[in-house]
Design a protein around this motif. Sequence first.
Motif, short mmCIF file in Angstrom:
data_model
loop_
_atom_site.label_atom_id
_atom_site.label_comp_id
_atom_site.label_asym_id
_atom_site.label_seq_id
_atom_site.Cartn_x
_atom_site.Cartn_y
_atom_site.Cartn_z
N ASN A 146 -2.00 2.66 5.93
CA ASN A 146 -2.14 3.63 5.12
C ASN A 146 -2.38 5.22 5.38
OD1 ASN A 146 -1.29 2.19 2.64
ND2 ASN A 146 -3.47 1.94 2.04
N GLY B 180 0.82 -1.02 -0.11
CA GLY B 180 0.06 0.07 -0.17
C GLY B 180 0.88 1.17 0.12
N SER B 181 0.29 2.48 0.21
CA SER B 181 0.95 3.71 0.30
C SER B 181 1.95 3.62 1.39
CB SER B 181 0.29 4.94 0.39
OG SER B 181 -0.77 4.78 1.39
#
Length: 424
Positions: free
Chosen positions: A421, A383-384
């Motif tokens: 995130n 994910g980010s």
Amino acid sequence: MPRNEPTEVTDGWDGGRSPRRRKAVRYGVPVAVAGVAAATIGLVPAFAGSGSPDLPKISAQDLIAKIAKSDVQQLSGTVRVTTDLGLPSLPGGGAGAFGGAGHGDGAKGKDGATASPQNKLMELASGAHTLRVAADGPAKQRVSIVDEAAEYSIIHNGNQVWAYDSGTNTAVHSTAAAHDKGARWHHDRKDAPKDLPKGLKNATPQDLAQQALKAAGDTTSVTVDGTARVAGRDAYQLLIKPKQSASTIGSIRIAVDAAKGVPLKFTLTPKSGGAAAIDVGYTAVDFAKPAASSFTFTPPKGAKVVDGDKERAKAARQHGKDFKDRKGLEDFKDRGGLNVIGKGWTSIATIKGSGSGLPTGKSHGAGGDAGTFLDGIGEKATGSFGSGRVFSTRLVNALITDHGTVYVGAVDKQALIDAANAAK
């Protein structure tokens, strides 16, 4: 009589201003008497008056109030505990019934096993087990875990606590605090005997029901869904369902004794379906006063008897030294320690990492062996926030990022990724 359909709980029961929400009442349990605020749950009438057996109609809030008003102080019975959390198998089969660390109690048997109450708790985390329980007020309780070839018992009588493992013929004797003798355990008591470990005290339907009701609120649907016969007694079925879609819990069903208001059976089913993850229920129960002999114990001939008070004091000194020597604990505190984000059924506990992350199969030596094992049971997640690995059971999932930060909760994988995130 036609079956009434359950009505879903709404949030319209007078909000937080209702005096019902603020009134705390208590109810009795066989091993620890704890309180539950019946009005912390917003409810609209949801009736159950049909099914087998045929019982008078009752609303969900009235059934919860019935549980809260129950003050059963005396009972005996047999409880069947079945747990299927989907825990991964550990190399070597894991610890035995009394294997592993002894938590400093020193209660070692002839084969190196220990009669420490804490060490027995691991058995209840999987498989099926039979417990025999008895209670005569707050000062006398007995819990026995019955195996095929042995029995493990914890006996609390006044200020005396015994733990005995018949398999190793080892007993631990401890003295509870003086103020516990003859005291009444209300819902706000903090001084229950320390030698009755939480995991064993909470192994009955009453205690599990209390925890489930505490978690209920505006994130929860609570209804009465039919009736049942449990341990030969008539019962209503209270159905609890999370409204939050990210929860891994599908439903909790609590069978409540129609006459006594005592929970007789607790069943937690994962949202993924299949067999219950936790199923705890009486197979036999008697609300008469148990025999006095139920709460007496004399070590058998040849038994090894350990002074639990001395061993606990010794362990406390050692733990204090370990804490002083463990600089990592200070680092843990400086990083913010354990935090909880979210609310209700989708709460996620987080521990900020130090940047070391997890070992991988590409590593060499002992770390590489551990990494290979972790690669086999974990699922890659990105994910980010970066990347990490998700470790899953049927109820609880945990995300450990490559930076070593941990996110864990009874939520699905995506909820953990979203939390990571948002926190990056």
